[in-house]
Design a protein around this motif. Structure first.
Motif, short mmCIF file in Angstrom:
data_model
loop_
_atom_site.label_atom_id
_atom_site.label_comp_id
_atom_site.label_asym_id
_atom_site.label_seq_id
_atom_site.Cartn_x
_atom_site.Cartn_y
_atom_site.Cartn_z
N CYS A 23 43.79 41.05 45.93
CA CYS A 23 44.28 40.04 44.99
C CYS A 23 45.42 39.22 45.58
O CYS A 23 45.52 38.03 45.34
N SER A 24 46.27 39.84 46.33
CA SER A 24 47.44 39.14 46.87
C SER A 24 47.10 38.25 48.06
O SER A 24 47.93 37.46 48.48
N SER A 66 45.74 30.76 43.15
CA SER A 66 45.23 31.59 42.07
C SER A 66 44.97 30.81 40.77
O SER A 66 44.36 31.33 39.86
N TYR A 108 40.32 42.77 34.59
CA TYR A 108 40.86 41.85 35.58
C TYR A 108 40.12 42.05 36.88
O TYR A 108 39.98 43.17 37.37
N CYS A 115 40.08 40.32 40.77
CA CYS A 115 40.73 39.36 41.66
C CYS A 115 39.73 38.57 42.50
O CYS A 115 40.13 37.72 43.30
N ASP A 116 38.45 38.80 42.30
CA ASP A 116 37.42 38.03 43.01
C ASP A 116 36.67 37.09 42.07
O ASP A 116 35.65 36.53 42.42
N ILE A 147 42.35 33.01 38.68
CA ILE A 147 41.76 34.27 39.14
C ILE A 147 42.02 35.32 38.08
O ILE A 147 43.10 35.40 37.52
N GLY A 148 41.02 36.12 37.83
CA GLY A 148 41.19 37.20 36.85
C GLY A 148 39.90 37.56 36.28
O GLY A 148 39.42 38.46 35.82
#
Length: 72
Positions: free
Chosen positions: A5-6, A11, A50, A52-53, A71-72
């Protein structure tokens, strides 16, 4: 390649608010082809986990982006 995610360079896409949904989806995919971009029609029920992709592009009844894609 985005692996966590980071790692994502971007985002949110506030510049896509009010744009035609298909244009928004294509823009996000061009900027980061590792993301799974999906449209969500007005009134649809979605899961709350959630991811991140994933980017959900929320559309109004006319097909325009009604929330800032993120993103989420």
């Amino acid at each position: 390649m985005t692996t966590s995610c980071s790692d994502a360079e971007k985002s949110t896409w506030p510049e896509l608010l009010g744009k035609w949904g298909e244009v928004a989806v294509n823009t996000i995919r061009m900027e980061n082809h590792y993301l799974h971009v999906v449209t969500v029609a007005d009134g649809m029920i979605v899961t709350m986990e959630y991811r991140c992709d994933r980017v959900r592009v929320w559309l109004d009844k006319k097909g325009y982006v009604k929330q800032i894609p993120m993103i989420g």
